[in-house]
Design an enzyme around this catalytic site. Structure first.
Site, mmCIF file in Angstrom:
data_model
loop_
_atom_site.group_PDB
_atom_site.id
_atom_site.type_symbol
_atom_site.label_atom_id
_atom_site.label_comp_id
_atom_site.label_asym_id
_atom_site.label_seq_id
_atom_site.Cartn_x
_atom_site.Cartn_y
_atom_site.Cartn_z
ATOM 1 C CG ASP A 13 39.756 42.632 45.020
ATOM 2 O OD1 ASP A 13 40.239 42.209 43.861
ATOM 3 O OD2 ASP A 13 40.776 43.214 45.817
ATOM 4 C CE LYS A 16 35.351 45.185 39.181
ATOM 5 N NZ LYS A 16 35.770 45.059 40.342
ATOM 6 N N GLY A 40 41.986 40.939 38.677
ATOM 7 C CA GLY A 40 42.092 39.779 38.945
ATOM 8 C C GLY A 40 40.550 39.271 38.796
ATOM 9 C CG HIS A 41 37.499 40.094 36.449
ATOM 10 N ND1 HIS A 41 36.844 40.734 35.431
ATOM 11 C CD2 HIS A 41 37.781 41.063 37.713
ATOM 12 C CE1 HIS A 41 36.854 41.977 35.879
ATOM 13 N NE2 HIS A 41 37.249 42.355 36.969
ATOM 14 C CD GLN A 222 41.455 48.161 38.453
ATOM 15 O OE1 GLN A 222 41.166 48.605 37.352
ATOM 16 N NE2 GLN A 222 42.298 47.112 38.103
HETATM 17 P P1 IMP Z 1 47.862 49.629 40.641
HETATM 18 O O1 IMP Z 1 46.471 49.672 40.203
HETATM 19 O O2 IMP Z 1 48.863 48.334 40.543
HETATM 20 O O3 IMP Z 1 48.720 50.878 40.323
HETATM 21 O O4 IMP Z 1 47.721 49.688 42.176
HETATM 22 C C1 IMP Z 1 47.135 50.908 42.919
HETATM 23 C C2 IMP Z 1 46.125 50.500 43.662
HETATM 24 O O5 IMP Z 1 44.815 49.877 43.591
HETATM 25 C C3 IMP Z 1 46.779 49.555 44.860
HETATM 26 O O6 IMP Z 1 46.105 49.728 46.288
HETATM 27 C C4 IMP Z 1 46.372 48.102 44.390
HETATM 28 O O7 IMP Z 1 46.062 47.226 45.563
HETATM 29 C C5 IMP Z 1 44.787 48.609 44.035
HETATM 30 N N1 IMP Z 1 44.354 47.651 42.910
HETATM 31 C C6 IMP Z 1 44.709 47.681 41.777
HETATM 32 N N2 IMP Z 1 43.873 46.787 40.874
HETATM 33 C C7 IMP Z 1 42.964 46.087 41.888
HETATM 34 C C8 IMP Z 1 41.941 45.203 41.758
HETATM 35 O O8 IMP Z 1 41.705 44.749 40.862
HETATM 36 N N3 IMP Z 1 41.599 44.996 42.969
HETATM 37 C C9 IMP Z 1 41.870 45.561 44.047
HETATM 38 N N4 IMP Z 1 42.519 46.320 44.301
HETATM 39 C C10 IMP Z 1 43.293 46.821 42.926
#
Ligand code: IMP
Length: 430
Positions: A13, A16, A40-41, A222
Site C-alpha cells: 500500500d 505503487k 489493490g492498486h 505488496q
Molecule cells: P494474503 O496475501 O492475503 O495471504 O495476506 C497475508 C498478509 O499480507 C496479510 O497481512 C495481508 O493484509 C497482507 N497483504 C497482502 N496483500 C497486501 C497488499 O496489497 N497490501 C497490503 N497488505 C497486503
C-alpha cells in the site's frame, strides 16, 4: 536507459499503482511478477479512479503490453470482473496477456484461506483471497495452471485428480461441505474460455521484447516486509515481492531487471496482523489514517498507521538492492506540527539498527524516535523540489540519509501531475 523494477519498500500500500502508472507511459512492456488479487492498486487517470487488483497498472496505455507473469496467482472470477470493469469504463484490454504457467486460485482456495485463518491461534489477517492455499498447492506440486484452466479436457483431468484431496481437507479438517466436480468444472471451463485469448508464454514474449531492446517495467505488488523470505514471517504473504521475485516471477534472468525503485510512504502503514514497531495507537495514528484515507483497497480494512521506520526501510533497501526511493503521500503530513522517524530499535540495553528476524525480539523492542519540525504548509501544488517547504526537504533528506538511498521522486497527491522528481535513475522515465 534500461529496465526498471518498482517495488514496495514497506508493508504494501505504498502507492505503487500511481507511480507505476506514471512510469508505464514510457514502457513498452509492464509485467506484474507476483501476488494476486490480494493487491489493490489505485490509479487516477484524469477524473477516473481505477481500482486494479491483478491487472498491471500500465493498462491505461493501449500500446504498452501488460503481462501477468508466471509468479502471479490468478483468480479467474475476480480477473474477469476486473476486465469487465475496465471495458465498462471504455478501456481496452487487448494488450493484456496472462502467463500460461501462472497458477489458478480455485474457489476452494478462497474457502481454505478463510478456514485456515479462523483455525490459527494468531491469525495473519490475510485478505481471504485464497493466496496462501494457491501458492501452497503450487509449492507442493498440486496446483492447476492457466494452461490447464483454458483447456477443458486438461481441466477435467486435473480436477478429478485434485478434488478428492480437497474434499478430504474441506470435510475432515474443516467440517465443511464437499465440492462436486460437475458445477465446478462448468464454471471454471466458462471462465477459462473467456480468458483463453489472453493466455500465452509471457516469459518468451518478454525475453524477445528485451532482446529487441524494448523497455520493461517490472511491477511489484505488496512490499518487502510482506515478502515470504525477507518479511516478518509468518505474518507475510506467500509470494516474493522483492526485486529478485521479478526475475523468477516474470521468467527472465536477474540481469534484465536493471534499476530498482523502492516506494515508501512518508509514514508507515500495515494491514493485517504481525509486528509493526512504529505503530501509533493514539490520536496521531488516527489522524494519519483519516488524512491519508488509510483503508484497504481490496478489503476496506482500516490500516494500522505509524511513523516512517528507517530500520524497516534498511531491510527493504538491501533485500531489493534499491537504487533510489520514491516517497509518496508527503502531503498527508502537511498539517503536523512535529513528525517523528524511527531511527533504531531498543531491546533492553541493546540498540538495533537492523531489522531482527526473530519476532519475539521485534515484539519486545521499542522504537527510538527522532523529532522533526513539521512544515505546516500545503505541498499538494509543488511540482519541483525547490517548491517544497524547507522543512519538508530537510525531512526527505534525512530519510535518504538514514536509509542510505537517494530520494528521487516525491508524490504530493493522487493525480499523475502531483509528482516531483530529481535527476537519477528515472531520467527518461518521467
Ligand atoms: P494474503 O496475501 O492475503 O495471504 O495476506 C497475508 C498478509 O499480507 C496479510 O497481512 C495481508 O493484509 C497482507 N497483504 C497482502 N496483500 C497486501 C497488499 O496489497 N497490501 C497490503 N497488505 C497486503
Amino acid at each position: 536507459m534500461g529496465n526498471l523494477a518498482v517495488v514496495g519498500a514497506q508493508w504494501g500500500d505504498e502507492g505503487k499503482g500511481k507511480i507505476t502508472d506514471l512510469l508505464a507511459r514510457h514502457a513498452d512492456v509492464v509485467v506484474r511478477y507476483g501476488g494476486g488479487p490480494n493487491a489493490g492498486h489505485t490509479v487516477m487517470a484524469g477524473d477516473r479512479l481505477l481500482k486494479l487488483h491483478l491487472v498491471p497498472s500500465g493498462i491505461l496505455y493501449p500500446t504498452t503490453a501488460c503481462l501477468i507473469g508466471g509468479g502471479c496467482v490468478v483468480d479467474p472470477e475476480s480477473l474477469l470482473a476486473e476486465i469487465d470493469r475496465l471495458h465498462e469504463q471504455g478501456l481496452t484490454t487487448d494488450h493484456l496477456r496472462i502467463s500460461e504457467t501462472a497458477h489458478v486460485i480455485m474457489p476452494y482456495h478462497r474457502t481454505l484461506d478463510r478456514a485456515e485463518e479462523s483455525a490459527r491461534a494468531n491469525p495473519i489477517g490475510t485478505t481471504g483471497r485464497g493466496i496462501g492455499p494457491s501458492y501452497g498447492d503450487k509449492v507442493t506440486r498440486q496446483g492447476i495452471r492457466m494452461l490447464e484452466l483454458v483447456d477443458p479436457a486438461k481441466l477435467r483431468r486435473r480436477l478429478e485428480e485434485e478434488l478428492p484431496r480437497i474434499n478430504r481437507l474441506l470435510t475432515r479438517l474443516h467440517d465443511l461441505e464437499p465440492l462436486e466436480l460437475a458445477p465446478l468444472l462448468e464454471t471454471l471451463s466458462a471462465q477459462g474460455a473467456r480468458l483463453k485469448p489472453y493466455v500465452m508464454d509471457t516469459a518468451l514474449h518478454l525475453h524477445r521484447a528485451i532482446r529487441e531492446g524494448k523497455r520493461v517495467l517490472f511491477e511489484g505488488a505488496q512490499g518487502a516486509l510482506l515478502d515470504l523470505e525477507m518479511g516478518t514471517y509468518p505474518f507475510v504473504t506467500s509470494s516474493y515481492p522483492v526485486a529478485g521475485g521479478a526475475s523468477v516471477g516474470s521468467g527472465v534472468g536477474p540481469g534484465s531487471i536493471g534499476k530498482v525503485l523502492g516506494i515508501a510512504k512518508a509514514y508507515a502503514t500495515r494491514v493485517g496482523g504481525g509486528p509493526f514497531p512504529s505503530e501509533l495507537h493514539d490520536e496521531v495514528g488516527q489522524r494519519i489514517r483519516d488524512i491519508g484515507h488509510e483503508y484497504g483497497t481490496t478489503t476496506g480494512r482500516p490500516r494500522r498507521c505509524g511513523w516512517f521506520d528507517a530500520v524497516a526501510l534498511r531491510l527493504a533497501t538491501r533485500a531489493n538492492g534499491l537504487d533510489a526511493l520514491a516517497i509518496t503521500k508527503l502531503d498527508v503530513l502537511d498539517a503536523f506540527e512535529t513528525l517523528e522517524v524511527v531511527v533504531a530499535y531498543r531491546d533492553g540495553e541493546r540498540l538495533l539498527d537492523e531489522f531482527p528476524a526473530d519476532l519475539e525480539v521485534l515484539e519486545r523492542c521499542t522504537p527510538v524516535l527522532e523529532n522533526h519540525p513539521g512544515w505546516q504548509t500545503p505541498t499538494g501544488a509543488a511540482r519541483t523540489w525547490d517548491e517544497l517547504p524547507a522543512a519538508a526537504r530537510a525531512y526527505l533528506d534525512r530519510l535518504a540519509e538514514l536509509v542510505g538511498v537517494p530520494v528521487e521522486l516525491v508524490s504530493v497527491g493522487a493525480e499523475r501531475e502531483a509528482t516531483l522528481t530529481r535527476p537519477g535513475i528515472l531520467d527518461g522515465w518521467v
